[in-house]
Write a protein that holds these residues in place. Sequence first.
Motif, short mmCIF file in Angstrom:
data_model
loop_
_atom_site.label_atom_id
_atom_site.label_comp_id
_atom_site.label_asym_id
_atom_site.label_seq_id
_atom_site.Cartn_x
_atom_site.Cartn_y
_atom_site.Cartn_z
N ILE A 124 -7.24 70.67 -40.69
CA ILE A 124 -7.68 69.29 -39.04
C ILE A 124 -6.80 68.29 -39.51
CG2 ILE A 124 -9.39 68.29 -38.03
CD1 ILE A 124 -11.33 70.46 -39.53
N LEU A 125 -6.36 68.02 -39.98
CA LEU A 125 -5.56 66.80 -40.81
C LEU A 125 -3.93 67.03 -39.86
CD1 LEU A 125 -6.94 64.55 -43.05
CD2 LEU A 125 -7.15 64.10 -40.73
N HIS A 126 -3.99 67.78 -40.44
CA HIS A 126 -2.31 69.39 -40.62
C HIS A 126 -2.12 69.36 -39.33
CE1 HIS A 126 -1.65 69.03 -44.58
NE2 HIS A 126 -0.72 68.96 -44.16
N GLN A 127 -3.08 69.51 -38.41
CA GLN A 127 -3.20 69.54 -36.88
C GLN A 127 -3.10 68.92 -35.79
OE1 GLN A 127 -6.92 71.19 -34.23
NE2 GLN A 127 -5.72 72.83 -34.58
N LEU A 128 -4.09 68.19 -36.26
CA LEU A 128 -4.20 66.87 -35.44
C LEU A 128 -3.08 65.81 -36.03
CD1 LEU A 128 -7.60 65.63 -36.32
CD2 LEU A 128 -6.91 67.04 -33.51
N PRO A 129 -3.13 64.60 -34.43
CA PRO A 129 -1.55 63.77 -34.26
C PRO A 129 -1.96 62.93 -36.15
CG PRO A 129 -2.74 64.14 -32.51
CD PRO A 129 -3.28 64.58 -32.96
N THR A 130 -1.09 62.13 -35.83
CA THR A 130 -1.00 61.39 -36.36
C THR A 130 -2.27 60.47 -36.81
OG1 THR A 130 0.60 59.42 -35.88
CG2 THR A 130 1.49 60.95 -36.90
N GLY A 131 -3.16 59.65 -37.85
CA GLY A 131 -3.80 58.69 -37.44
C GLY A 131 -4.86 59.04 -37.77
N TYR A 132 -5.25 59.94 -38.04
CA TYR A 132 -7.16 60.63 -38.11
C TYR A 132 -7.34 60.91 -39.30
CZ TYR A 132 -7.14 62.27 -33.03
OH TYR A 132 -7.04 62.57 -32.62
N ALA A 133 -6.29 60.67 -40.75
CA ALA A 133 -6.12 60.68 -42.31
C ALA A 133 -6.63 59.59 -42.16
CB ALA A 133 -5.25 60.96 -42.92
N LEU A 134 -6.67 58.08 -41.71
CA LEU A 134 -7.61 57.12 -42.15
C LEU A 134 -8.65 57.01 -41.03
CD1 LEU A 134 -5.36 54.48 -41.21
CD2 LEU A 134 -5.99 54.49 -44.10
N LEU A 135 -8.96 57.99 -40.18
CA LEU A 135 -10.78 57.71 -40.00
C LEU A 135 -11.08 58.46 -40.71
CD1 LEU A 135 -9.65 58.30 -35.61
CD2 LEU A 135 -10.34 56.24 -37.24
N PHE A 136 -10.78 59.30 -41.58
CA PHE A 136 -11.56 60.33 -42.55
C PHE A 136 -11.57 60.05 -43.98
CE2 PHE A 136 -11.06 63.92 -39.30
CZ PHE A 136 -11.64 64.77 -38.82
#
Length: 145
Positions: A124-136
Amino acid sequence: MISDLHTPPLQPYGTAYEQMLEKVRYEGAYPTREKADEAVRLVLAGLGRQLTGDERVDLAACLPLEAARVLTAQIPDTRPLTGWAFVKDLAARTGASLATTRWDTGSVFSAVAAHAGPDLITRILHQLPTGYALLFGRAELTPAA
């Protein structure tokens, strides 16, 4: 008057969704299950507007039915949002502060990650733009140049 005496009373939520709400309630320190439910519905609807393809299908399959319905009821946006823009969009939709919305997002994504597992979250993180990893709750790693 028509009634069906053989129909059991409807439960508001399935057990798996109740457990998810309890995790979100605990992680987010929400005072009530209703507040946790509001956060789950807000964040999953937002995520449903961002995810497409196999990752969307696979995530829906991992989530409790009620959560999967919220996720898949959304039509994906044509322009994906960065993680920060995602939080700002959710805040604008609800009128909540950015800090509260960021807290809600992290609390819900923690429960989503528990259901999905690390491999699917990585996809999922590879599909989404930057910034989601921290949210996860993950480090935002960028590839070396």
